[in-house]
Design a protein around this motif. Structure first.
Motif, mmCIF file in Angstrom:
data_model
loop_
_atom_site.group_PDB
_atom_site.id
_atom_site.type_symbol
_atom_site.label_atom_id
_atom_site.label_comp_id
_atom_site.label_asym_id
_atom_site.label_seq_id
_atom_site.Cartn_x
_atom_site.Cartn_y
_atom_site.Cartn_z
ATOM 1 N N PRO A 174 -3.097 -8.657 7.998
ATOM 2 C CA PRO A 174 -1.809 -8.649 8.706
ATOM 3 C C PRO A 174 -1.881 -9.557 9.933
ATOM 4 C CG PRO A 174 -2.684 -6.420 8.430
ATOM 5 C CD PRO A 174 -3.774 -7.369 8.060
ATOM 6 N N ALA A 175 -0.940 -10.484 10.028
ATOM 7 C CA ALA A 175 -0.939 -11.397 11.179
ATOM 8 C C ALA A 175 -0.719 -10.612 12.465
ATOM 9 C CB ALA A 175 0.139 -12.455 10.999
ATOM 10 N N PHE A 200 -11.334 -10.177 -5.029
ATOM 11 C CA PHE A 200 -10.072 -10.011 -4.313
ATOM 12 C C PHE A 200 -9.737 -11.319 -3.601
ATOM 13 C CE2 PHE A 200 -9.486 -5.195 -3.251
ATOM 14 C CZ PHE A 200 -9.784 -4.845 -4.555
ATOM 15 N N GLY A 201 -8.468 -11.670 -3.612
ATOM 16 C CA GLY A 201 -8.021 -12.814 -2.831
ATOM 17 C C GLY A 201 -7.642 -12.365 -1.421
ATOM 18 N N ASP A 202 -8.113 -13.127 -0.438
ATOM 19 C CA ASP A 202 -7.730 -12.855 0.951
ATOM 20 C C ASP A 202 -6.518 -13.702 1.309
ATOM 21 O OD1 ASP A 202 -9.764 -11.068 1.529
ATOM 22 O OD2 ASP A 202 -10.429 -12.147 3.325
ATOM 23 N N LEU A 203 -5.526 -13.080 1.942
ATOM 24 C CA LEU A 203 -4.342 -13.801 2.404
ATOM 25 C C LEU A 203 -3.957 -13.282 3.779
ATOM 26 C CD1 LEU A 203 -2.157 -13.356 -0.819
ATOM 27 C CD2 LEU A 203 -3.085 -15.548 -0.047
ATOM 28 N N VAL A 204 -3.631 -14.200 4.687
ATOM 29 C CA VAL A 204 -3.017 -13.784 5.947
ATOM 30 C C VAL A 204 -1.527 -13.663 5.682
ATOM 31 C CG1 VAL A 204 -2.606 -14.377 8.362
ATOM 32 C CG2 VAL A 204 -4.738 -15.089 7.243
ATOM 33 N N VAL A 205 -0.906 -12.587 6.146
ATOM 34 C CA VAL A 205 0.514 -12.412 5.811
ATOM 35 C C VAL A 205 1.397 -12.201 7.045
ATOM 36 C CG1 VAL A 205 0.043 -11.553 3.494
ATOM 37 C CG2 VAL A 205 0.243 -9.917 5.370
ATOM 38 N N PHE A 206 2.503 -12.964 7.041
ATOM 39 C CA PHE A 206 3.641 -12.710 7.938
ATOM 40 C C PHE A 206 4.768 -12.244 7.023
ATOM 41 C CE2 PHE A 206 1.208 -15.930 10.138
ATOM 42 C CZ PHE A 206 1.374 -15.673 11.490
ATOM 43 N N LEU A 207 5.128 -10.982 7.121
ATOM 44 C CA LEU A 207 6.089 -10.419 6.173
ATOM 45 C C LEU A 207 7.340 -9.945 6.884
ATOM 46 C CD1 LEU A 207 4.203 -8.039 3.691
ATOM 47 C CD2 LEU A 207 5.394 -10.172 3.160
ATOM 48 N N VAL A 261 -4.852 3.240 10.063
ATOM 49 C CA VAL A 261 -5.425 3.652 8.772
ATOM 50 C C VAL A 261 -4.514 4.662 8.076
ATOM 51 C CG1 VAL A 261 -7.456 4.598 7.607
ATOM 52 C CG2 VAL A 261 -7.750 3.101 9.581
ATOM 53 N N THR A 262 -3.880 5.541 8.820
ATOM 54 C CA THR A 262 -2.949 6.475 8.163
ATOM 55 C C THR A 262 -1.725 5.718 7.627
ATOM 56 O OG1 THR A 262 -2.057 7.080 10.326
ATOM 57 C CG2 THR A 262 -3.644 8.569 9.375
ATOM 58 N N GLU A 263 -1.328 4.660 8.322
ATOM 59 C CA GLU A 263 -0.224 3.835 7.785
ATOM 60 C C GLU A 263 -0.650 3.177 6.463
ATOM 61 O OE1 GLU A 263 2.912 3.545 8.823
ATOM 62 O OE2 GLU A 263 3.329 2.194 7.125
ATOM 63 N N ALA A 264 -1.867 2.668 6.438
ATOM 64 C CA ALA A 264 -2.359 2.055 5.196
ATOM 65 C C ALA A 264 -2.429 3.092 4.077
ATOM 66 C CB ALA A 264 -3.730 1.424 5.433
ATOM 67 N N GLU A 265 -2.808 4.307 4.429
ATOM 68 C CA GLU A 265 -2.880 5.366 3.418
ATOM 69 C C GLU A 265 -1.488 5.761 2.931
ATOM 70 O OE1 GLU A 265 -5.937 8.797 2.992
ATOM 71 O OE2 GLU A 265 -4.402 9.546 4.352
ATOM 72 N N ARG A 266 -0.525 5.715 3.830
ATOM 73 C CA ARG A 266 0.851 6.011 3.423
ATOM 74 C C ARG A 266 1.287 5.025 2.333
ATOM 75 N NH1 ARG A 266 3.334 5.875 8.506
ATOM 76 N NH2 ARG A 266 2.346 7.888 8.844
ATOM 77 N N GLY A 267 0.786 3.800 2.400
ATOM 78 C CA GLY A 267 1.110 2.791 1.393
ATOM 79 C C GLY A 267 0.214 2.855 0.160
ATOM 80 N N HIS A 269 3.231 -4.915 12.957
ATOM 81 C CA HIS A 269 4.412 -5.341 12.213
ATOM 82 C C HIS A 269 4.106 -5.536 10.723
ATOM 83 C CE1 HIS A 269 8.330 -7.574 11.804
ATOM 84 N NE2 HIS A 269 7.688 -7.991 10.720
ATOM 85 N N ASP A 270 3.085 -6.318 10.447
ATOM 86 C CA ASP A 270 2.851 -6.713 9.058
ATOM 87 C C ASP A 270 2.180 -5.616 8.229
ATOM 88 O OD1 ASP A 270 3.917 -9.489 9.045
ATOM 89 O OD2 ASP A 270 2.457 -9.715 10.655
ATOM 90 N N LEU A 271 1.449 -4.713 8.865
ATOM 91 C CA LEU A 271 0.893 -3.593 8.090
ATOM 92 C C LEU A 271 2.013 -2.688 7.569
ATOM 93 C CD1 LEU A 271 -1.329 -1.801 6.913
ATOM 94 C CD2 LEU A 271 -1.668 -0.826 9.198
ATOM 95 N N PRO A 272 2.938 -2.225 8.427
ATOM 96 C CA PRO A 272 4.061 -1.455 7.878
ATOM 97 C C PRO A 272 4.916 -2.269 6.901
ATOM 98 C CG PRO A 272 4.107 -1.382 10.292
ATOM 99 C CD PRO A 272 2.922 -2.211 9.895
ATOM 100 N N ALA A 273 4.974 -3.571 7.078
ATOM 101 C CA ALA A 273 5.726 -4.387 6.116
ATOM 102 C C ALA A 273 5.037 -4.378 4.753
ATOM 103 C CB ALA A 273 5.868 -5.812 6.640
ATOM 104 N N ILE A 274 3.711 -4.307 4.753
ATOM 105 C CA ILE A 274 2.964 -4.200 3.486
ATOM 106 C C ILE A 274 3.221 -2.841 2.841
ATOM 107 C CG2 ILE A 274 0.634 -3.978 2.514
ATOM 108 C CD1 ILE A 274 -0.222 -6.085 4.716
ATOM 109 N N THR A 275 3.073 -1.775 3.643
ATOM 110 C CA THR A 275 3.138 -0.425 3.067
ATOM 111 C C THR A 275 4.566 -0.024 2.703
ATOM 112 O OG1 THR A 275 3.235 0.480 5.314
ATOM 113 C CG2 THR A 275 1.073 0.389 4.256
ATOM 114 N N ARG A 276 5.534 -0.526 3.464
ATOM 115 C CA ARG A 276 6.909 -0.066 3.228
ATOM 116 C C ARG A 276 7.783 -1.118 2.542
ATOM 117 N NH1 ARG A 276 7.675 3.818 8.451
ATOM 118 N NH2 ARG A 276 5.449 4.231 8.672
ATOM 119 N N GLY A 277 7.278 -2.357 2.466
ATOM 120 C CA GLY A 277 8.042 -3.413 1.815
ATOM 121 C C GLY A 277 7.364 -3.908 0.550
ATOM 122 N N LEU A 278 6.156 -4.403 0.701
ATOM 123 C CA LEU A 278 5.431 -4.959 -0.448
ATOM 124 C C LEU A 278 5.097 -3.896 -1.491
ATOM 125 C CD1 LEU A 278 3.867 -7.313 -1.828
ATOM 126 C CD2 LEU A 278 1.858 -6.542 -0.536
#
Lengths: 402, 464
Positions: free
Chosen positions: A352-353, A290-297, A44-50, A357-366
């Motif tokens: 996040p799949a 909201f659209g739901d998507l499974v993501v491999f990032l 959750v703190t990672e999600a908040e960072r994003g 991996h994919d949560l930090p890819a969302i917060t730090r990439g997307l």
């Protein structure tokens, strides 16, 4: 119509090690930590960072299963989980901005207990609480409570009249459940606590109200034992795939999660929900879809594909989902989200799949990619979840003394 | 030869809905905001207390058909507050009262097992019963439980929850990333329970938690309550009373344990106790008198009398004599949602006794209620209070106390700062936590999976 301060809203759906059934076998996964506070606090703190709007936390009243109907007896996937409301409450004091939205099952639990639990989550998070309602027609989960029984419901029988009748009944009950929860949140006016020394009264009892709910499945007298929460009404959300659940969104929710696989489907789903909203007399209210998507990032599109294939091999079969499965780079995902956004979706709940991996890819990439496109916030602009979603604090339906 | 000094257990009860909290005090803060709970919990942890305790209420109280408005009203959800407190404390036990009547075992067991995981082994459950239709109006079940069945349901609720806690041994999760085996047992969590109140089966979905099971508390002084505690609880709340009465209760309850194959040290006796401190004993006495006057206003005194009389007494003068009419002995309709109402099992006798005491001492209604209803347990200088607490524990009138301050949330601060160091100097109270779980603090063993110590192991005692 939307006074949203942010062009796009982003949430993540947290579930165990991630949404791919073999996610726990990735080196980055921490499968021995899934039942610890530290694991959930980290996510959750990672999600908040994003700067994400909120996290949802999956839950259920039975062991996780790959089967729609009941337990599958498998031992090669994550099994066992913690109560989502308590996870949300445990992480709330160690975060400051992000919304926390646990999943709750309306079929077997008490709306009175749930209403005070989410109100309290709103207090411990200073106005960042929501809930995601879910129904359960599973026979095994009903047997955990022993108070009602359901006929077998297979996914291929979903469109039969008997199944539709059951589904409609469960969603009608969910609508009643949300109505009770919302009335209980309003059962105290905001200024009911007066601490009036002159008269010796702690509360003004005229500002505390019985809700007197009577529905088909239950009656609730009220008022709540917990005063009105900071947001007045915490956020109510639900996942929906068909007309009956769309109607629940339209009647009762602030945020709906839907699973279109392209812009055309997104447009027609949004239209259907808006029509139901007008039919329910809520045409003027903001209901986010909201659209739901499974993501491999991954930064390298080949890496994301290879990872998905590797996990599919470990799982023994290709991963399927109700939601579209996206595999690619943050830039490609940003393109897709903007395209779907133009079709009427106001935000996305990404699954996040692989959580690690994919949560930090969302917060730090997307997120940086969307920020470059001026499509996502650069700082939290509100203190409450309603604020982040551009929703005003609602008036109290019982208030007579305003 | 003197026996070794007993170590004192201390805990703190967050003042909830009651008439002892002085909400009008300038020091009084919110009883709802999380910052109040966090402050209170941190004070208790600073003082090395065993645990924090939260009570429960499931319907706002009423008197004369209207919501009762003179005391603190409203409280947050127990589980949710405790989970949040786990984030701001490291050692403090987290004890919540959860009703066994308007809940289901699968859900409550999930919540306690989850709380135990999320607090790394600090969860405790105070099992209480309730039956009244008044509370039931907030729940799907309604007022379904006859009063005489409440302990039967509570016992079966607890033993069912224990079956669920024990349905995981604790070694099932292997999570071997190489071989792909997550569980070594597909049947982990499997349970079947058939009983009078619950007929459920399936798989429990929370793996075994750090303490195995939460610590179990039981409150109540009745014959059934004592027996329930002796059979199934790790600790019992009693009411603070005189040293002699405390010793009698202690001896009685501890003697009951053998019947269930348990040793005396497997059940702690922890009375709830209020306190007022002052620099000197005289100053504390003076302060205590003020607090009592503030706890019992004239209006509060009249309402309190209505618990016994079961009549509208609003026409009476609180500064005048007690009513000369007798209590209405029918169903209690005046005060509802009140535990106190049940304390007065013979209202005629209580009314007679109160009239006699008031007449003998020339007490008004308000004086009477202050004298009978709100005497603080420990009043004195820190030295006096530390000595008194130690005497009670060493004389086996209790194993420690659950302290209830009359101010939220800072009412515990002075106790932590002044009394606790004196107990530590006496060598009867820890200076550091020695373990990490609540069972460690209380000196209780961690249960083995499958090893029931509850009524289930003694089917002859289950009233079913």
């Amino acid at each position: 119509m939307s006074s949203s301060p942010s062009p796009l809203h982003l949430a993540v759906a947290l579930d165990g090690a991630g949404w791919h059934p073999a996610a726990w076998r990735e080196p980055v996964a921490r499968p021995h930590d899934l039942l610890t506070a530290a694991y959930w606090t980290g996510l959750v703190t990672e999600a908040e960072r994003g700067l994400l709007d909120f996290v949802t936390i999956e839950d259920g009243l039975g062991l996780q299963s790959s089967s729609f109907t009941g337990p599958d007896g498998r031992t090669d996937q994550v099994r066992g989980r913690l109560d989502a409301v308590l996870i949300a409450s445990r992480v709330a004091p160690v975060t400051r901005h992000i919304g926390v939205v646990p999943t709750v099952v309306t079929t077997h639990t008490e709306p009175f207990h749930l209403s005070k639990a989410i109100a309290t989550l709103d207090y411990v998070s200073s106005g960042r609480a929501g809930l995601r309602v879910q129904v359960s027609a599973r026979q095994n989960e009903a047997a955990h409570f022993g108070r009602r029984t359901f006929p077998p419901l297979r996914i291929e029988d979903y469109d039969t009249p008997a199944a539709q009748e059951l589904v409609t009944e469960l969603f009608d009950e969910a609508a009643d459940y949300v109505e009770v929860v919302r009335r209980l949140w309003d059962s105290w006016e905001d200024d009911a606590e007066i601490r009036d020394e002159a008269t010796g009264r702690f509360i003004d009892r005229d500002r505390v109200h019985y809700i007197d709910f009577e529905g088909r499945n239950f009656r609730v007298k009220g008022p709540s034992i917990t005063p009105r929460p900071p947001q007045g009404q915490p956020i109510v959300s639900a996942l929906a795939h068909a007309t009956v659940p769309y109607r629940l969104l339209a009647r009762a929710a602030d945020v709906g999660y839907v699973t279109p696989h392209d812009a055309g489907q997104a447009r027609s789903v949004v239209e259907e929900i808006r029509a139901e909203q007008r039919a329910a007399g809520r045409g003027d209210e903001t209901v986010h879809v909201f659209g739901d998507l499974v993501v491999f990032l991954d930064d390298d599109p080949g890496a994301a594909r290879a990872r998905r294939e590797r996990l599919d091999v470990l799982a023994g079969r290709p991963y399927t989902s109700d939601a579209r499965i996206f595999t690619g780079t943050p830039a490609e995902l940003a393109d897709l989200l903007q395209e779907l956004g133009e079709a009427g979706l106001s935000g996305f709940r990404l699954r996040p799949a692989v959580a690690g991996h994919d949560l930090p890819a969302i917060t730090r990439g997307l997120v940086p990619e969307l920020q470059r496109r001026n499509a996502f916030r650069r700082a939290y602009e509100a203190d409450t979840l309603r604020g982040l979603l551009g929703l005003a604090r609602p008036a109290n339906r019982y208030a007579t003394t305003a | 030869m003197s026996k070794p000094l007993k170590q004192i257990h201390l805990a703190a009860h967050f003042p909830g809905v009651n008439n002892t909290t002085v909400w009008s005090d300038p020091e009084a803060g919110s009883h709802i905001e999380f910052s109040s709970f966090a402050h209170f919990a941190r004070t208790a942890e600073r003082a090395r207390f065993d645990f924090l305790f939260l009570a429960e209420g499931l319907r706002l109280r009423e008197q004369g058909g209207k919501i009762y408005d003179l005391d603190v009203v409203g409280r947050p959800d127990t589980f949710t507050v405790l989970a949040a407190l786990a984030a701001v404390t490291e050692h403090l036990g987290l004890t919540g009262t959860i009703n066994s009547t308007f809940n289901e075992p699968y859900e409550v067991a999930r919540q306690f097992a989850s709380l135990d995981h999320l607090s790394a082994g600090r969860a405790a459950w105070n099992v209480v019963t309730s039956w009244d239709a008044f509370t039931g109006e907030n729940f799907r079940r309604g007022g379904f439980l006859p009063q005489e069945e409440r302990y039967s349901r509570a016992k079966e609720f607890l033993s069912t929850a224990n079956e669920l806690f024990d349905s995981w041994r604790g070694d099932e999760i292997v999570a071997d990333q190489e071989t792909g085996t997550f569980l070594n047992d597909a049947k982990a969590g499997a349970f079947v329970h058939e009983g009078r109140h619950f007929d459920i089966e399936g798989q429990f979905n929370v793996p075994r938690s750090p303490q195995g099971r939460p610590v179990i508390f039981q409150a109540g002084d009745s014959e059934e309550g004592r027996e329930f505690a002796a059979s199934s609880a790790d600790a019992i709340f009693s009411r603070y009373s005189t040293l002699k009465e405390g010793q009698a209760f202690y001896t009685d309850v501890k003697a009951r344990l053998a019947r269930y194959g348990r040793r005396p040290d497997q059940l702690l006796i922890l009375p709830a106790a209020t306190f007022v401190l002052g620099d000197t004993d005289a100053e504390a006495e003076e302060h205590a008198r003020e607090v009592r006057r503030r706890q019992v206003s004239g209006a509060t005194a009249i309402k309190h009398l209505e618990f016994v009389w079961n009549r509208d007494l609003s026409a009476y003068d609180p500064d005048g004599p007690l009513p000369d009419i007798d209590p209405d002995l029918g169903e209690h309709t005046v005060a509802r949602g009140r535990a106190q109402v049940r304390m007065y099992r013979d209202p005629l006798a209580t009314a007679r006794e109160w009239r006699e005491r008031a007449a003998a001492n020339n007490w008004s209604i308000r004086d009477l209620v202050i004298e009978t209803g709100s005497r603080q347990a420990f009043v004195g200088s820190p030295a006096t209070v530390a000595r008194t607490i130690d005497e009670f524990v060493q004389a086996d009138a209790s194993d420690g106390f659950i302290l209830v301050p009359h101010i939220t949330p800072g009412g515990l601060d002075s106790f932590a700062d002044t009394v606790v160091p004196l107990l530590q100097e006496r060598g009867v109270y820890r200076t550091e936590y020695e373990g990490t779980t609540l069972r460690d603090h209380l000196g209780l063993a961690h249960p083995d999976a499958g090893a029931h110590t509850d009524t289930e192991a003694h089917p002859g005692r289950v009233a079913s």
